[in-house]
Design an enzyme around this catalytic site. Sequence first.
Site, short mmCIF file in Angstrom:
data_model
loop_
_atom_site.label_atom_id
_atom_site.label_comp_id
_atom_site.label_asym_id
_atom_site.label_seq_id
_atom_site.Cartn_x
_atom_site.Cartn_y
_atom_site.Cartn_z
N THR A 126 -90.38 48.20 -118.52
CA THR A 126 -90.62 48.52 -119.61
C THR A 126 -91.41 50.63 -119.32
OG1 THR A 126 -89.51 46.14 -120.38
CG2 THR A 126 -90.31 47.81 -122.30
N GLY B 287 -93.41 50.84 -114.96
CA GLY B 287 -94.34 51.92 -115.01
C GLY B 287 -95.57 51.54 -115.03
N ALA B 288 -96.83 53.07 -115.99
CA ALA B 288 -98.08 52.22 -115.98
C ALA B 288 -98.57 52.94 -117.30
CB ALA B 288 -98.73 51.66 -114.78
N ASP B 289 -100.03 52.71 -117.72
CA ASP B 289 -100.61 53.48 -118.90
C ASP B 289 -101.33 54.31 -118.31
OD1 ASP B 289 -98.61 52.57 -120.55
OD2 ASP B 289 -99.43 50.99 -120.37
N GLY C 2 -98.54 49.41 -122.65
CA GLY C 2 -97.90 50.14 -124.23
C GLY C 2 -96.45 50.11 -124.75
N GLU D 21 -93.72 41.71 -118.28
CA GLU D 21 -93.71 42.39 -117.19
C GLU D 21 -94.84 41.37 -116.21
OE1 GLU D 21 -93.26 47.38 -119.01
OE2 GLU D 21 -95.48 45.86 -118.99
#
EC number: 5.3.1.6
Length: 228
Positions: free
Chosen positions: A27, A83-85, A97, A104
């Site tokens: 996401t 993804g990653a913050d 985020g 996730e």
Amino acid sequence: MSINVKQLAAEKAVEYVEDGMKVGLGTGSTAYWAIRKLGERVQQGLKITAVATSRASEEQARELGIPLVAFGDVDHLDLTIDGADELDGRLQLIKGGGGALLREKIVAMGSTRMIVVADESKAVETLGKFPLPVEIVPFAWEWTVAELAKLGCKPELRRSGDELYKTDNGNYIADCRFEAIASAPELAMSLQGIPGVVEHGLFIGIAALAIIGKNDGSIEIVEGESNL
């Protein structure tokens, strides 16, 4: 023409998806590009089954014709792309985020391999500049937030307009400002000890590979030490 580094990283990650795989769909703004590319490959004949980590990703996948199933209908996933913050050199991550950290993490932990896609701004030496999302139950949230503050952060309940933000699971998110996290594993243990905490956005020993898009158009691939 400017380079979309998120798209660059996401489309590279989709190259790891093979025919017959069961794939977890992340996401967020970078995962969006991975799902879009997967949709193109499905239309070209790629045969996969997918599990989405949020309603937003589920809707996008359906529109693109990606076959979706409930997580309970598969025994495992071969690969998750998300993804990653923030991510550090050991591929410890801050995620959440986009508000989907619980789903996730469930999907990532149920996968043989997790690939993280990010632009170079997300790569850091020390986690914590990005506020750590912590999903908490609405009941007695005031107490839970007070307990979070004892860990040395400034927690703030996420809002959506005039209302408190609610996750797809009906919970609140406390965004916790630490500035710097000295030990992600120790903090994770402390967070897990607070009864009102459902899940936190520290992903430790989960990511197997990171694909980082750079502003010059290049891609950096970092191998992690996944415990999965």
